[in-house]
Design an enzyme around this catalytic site. Structure first.
Site, PDB file in Angstrom:
ATOM      1  N   LYS A 152       0.856  -1.189   0.000  1.00 52.38           N
ATOM      2  CA  LYS A 152       0.000   0.000   0.000  1.00 52.38           C
ATOM      3  C   LYS A 152       0.890   1.236   0.000  1.00 52.38           C
ATOM      4  CE  LYS A 152      -3.602   2.396   2.524  1.00 52.38           C
ATOM      5  NZ  LYS A 152      -4.669   2.292   3.527  1.00 52.38           N
TER       6      LYS A 152
ATOM      7  N   LYS B 259      -2.302  -1.458  -3.810  1.00 59.18           N
ATOM      8  CA  LYS B 259      -3.142  -0.267  -3.720  1.00 59.18           C
ATOM      9  C   LYS B 259      -2.302   0.986  -3.777  1.00 59.18           C
ATOM     10  CE  LYS B 259      -6.275   1.683  -0.280  1.00 59.18           C
ATOM     11  NZ  LYS B 259      -6.787   1.474   1.053  1.00 59.18           N
TER      12      LYS B 259
HETATM   13  C1  PBG Z   1      -6.988   3.554   5.529  1.00 63.04           C
HETATM   14  C2  PBG Z   1      -7.597   3.316   4.189  1.00 63.04           C
HETATM   15  C3  PBG Z   1      -7.500   4.189   3.107  1.00 63.04           C
HETATM   16  C4  PBG Z   1      -8.202   3.621   2.058  1.00 63.04           C
HETATM   17  C5  PBG Z   1      -8.743   2.420   2.523  1.00 63.04           C
HETATM   18  N1  PBG Z   1      -8.334   2.239   3.849  1.00 63.04           N
HETATM   19  C6  PBG Z   1      -6.898   5.513   2.953  1.00 63.04           C
HETATM   20  C7  PBG Z   1      -5.682   5.887   3.634  1.00 63.04           C
HETATM   21  O1  PBG Z   1      -4.761   5.096   3.779  1.00 63.04           O
HETATM   22  O2  PBG Z   1      -5.616   7.034   4.020  1.00 63.04           O
HETATM   23  C8  PBG Z   1      -8.328   4.234   0.707  1.00 63.04           C
HETATM   24  C9  PBG Z   1      -9.391   3.745  -0.174  1.00 63.04           C
HETATM   25  C10 PBG Z   1      -9.653   4.607  -1.347  1.00 63.04           C
HETATM   26  O3  PBG Z   1      -9.010   5.644  -1.581  1.00 63.04           O
HETATM   27  O4  PBG Z   1     -10.560   4.234  -2.097  1.00 63.04           O
HETATM   28  N2  PBG Z   1      -7.173   2.640   6.490  1.00 63.04           N
END
Ligand code: PBG
Length: 335
Positions: A205, A259
């Site tokens: 991520k 991601k």
């Molecule tokens: C954080 C989390 C995020 C997303 C899913 N879980 C954002 C972040 O890390 O700030 C992003 C999902 C998206 O942008 O569609 N636990």
């Protein structure tokens, strides 16, 4: 005698267009397919009164009440979407440094899991394991001074994952990027009789600008000061993504997630060609927002770009795609 290396024929013996002359032959030679079974639908639920609250930056996405979340599960079932990924927008529970709301066994997420599994047991549910929706600082972990404390956060995540599993989640999906959390969560699940609960790890991520609209959707945008670069990955790196995935697999992850999605298809491909675990790609909120904005302006053709973008993930090797377009795409694919 060894076989000589394959040499593709040259024109005019080869005319690649022959295999593209009609829809039936294009279908016949397609190397990858996309069906509703490839989709995971991210659903945002909230603890407010309204059934559906539009998310400004994500046209077509709504924060749903418990009742509407159940309807979404029924819709997923009817569309043949195998799994829903749940995210909370918490407005009515006080937020604090350790994200206390995340481990309330009667909190919004456990309640919604129970209601959904009750109504549509055939739809899988994965939950977001991270504290950002529950902390007053919007970070995914516990803060000690100005640092996100890795090991103290893990203890909170173990409890959060346990509570989700206990409520009936089929899979927990840690999205926090703390080191060692997969092992800790696996151990906690094993120790409590949840050996069948899957861990789908957000292993690779990246600290991304493309999460902006999501933070609006879950209501963590205003709280968040600074960025998440001390735990989410630097977008300059690939080898590090492979190390992260390897670690999570060795710690007990059943499947992994890359991601964001579209800007990271190279990572999806490296991960799927290196490891033999199901790999999902997340077409995140910012990707959805960009496409919807262009579609709304008439600059892109909605159906075409949705299916093309989702198909690209399959081509890169993904086992499935987490996408806000899931119900729209499933409807198109089922037609
Ligand atoms: C954080 C989390 C995020 C997303 C899913 N879980 C954002 C972040 O890390 O700030 C992003 C999902 C998206 O942008 O569609 N636990």
């Amino acid at each position: 005698m060894s076989t000589p290396p394959f040499q593709p024929a040259a024109f005019p013996y080869a005319r690649p267009r022959r295999l593209r002359t009609a829809p039936w032959v294009r279908r016949l030679v397609a190397e990858t397919t996309l069906t509703a079974s490839d989709l995971i639908w991210p659903v945002v639920v909230h603890d407010g009164e309204d059934d559906k609250v539009a998310v400004q930056s994500m046209p077509g996405v709504f924060r749903l009440s418990r009742k509407e979340a159940v309807n979404a599960a029924l819709e997923a079932r009817d569309l043949g979407i195998p799994m829903i990924a749940l995210f909370p927008n918490i407005a009515h529970t006080p937020k604090d440094n350790i994200g206390s709301g995340a481990t309330d066994p009667d909190g919004l997420i456990p309640e919604v899991i129970r209601a959904m599994k009750d109504a549509a047991p055939e739809v899988g549910i994965m939950t977001d394991v991270a504290l950002d929706c529950y902390t007053d600082h919007g970070q995914d972990g516990v803060m000690e001074g100005d640092k996100i404390a890795n090991d103290a956060t893990i203890e909170r995540l173990e409890e959060q994952a346990f509570i989700h599993a206990h409520a009936g989640a089929d899979a927990v999906a840690p999205s926090d990027m703390m080191d060692g959390r997969i092992q800790a969560i696996r151990n906690a699940l094993e120790a409590n009789g949840y050996q069948d609960t899957m861990i789908i790890s957000y292993a690779a991520k990246f600290a991304s600008g493309f999460y902006g609209p999501y933070r609006d959707a879950v209501g963590s945008a205003t709280a968040l000061k600074g960025d998440k670069k001390t735990y989410q990955m630097d977008f300059a790196n690939t080898e590090e993504a492979l190390r992260e995935v390897a670690m999570d697999i060795s710690e007990g992850a059943d499947a992994v997630i890359v991601k964001p999605g579209m800007p990271y298809l190279d990572i999806v491909q490296r991960v799927t060609s290196t490891f033999q675990v199901p790999t999902f790609a997340y077409q995140v909120s910012g990707e959805y927002a960009m496409m919807q904005a262009a579609i709304a302006n008439g600059w892109l053709d909605k159906d075409r770009v949705i299916l093309e973008s989702l198909h690209a993930f399959k081509r890169a090797g993904a086992a499935g795609i987490i996408s806000y377009f899931a119900p729209t795409a499933a409807r198109m694919l089922n037609d």
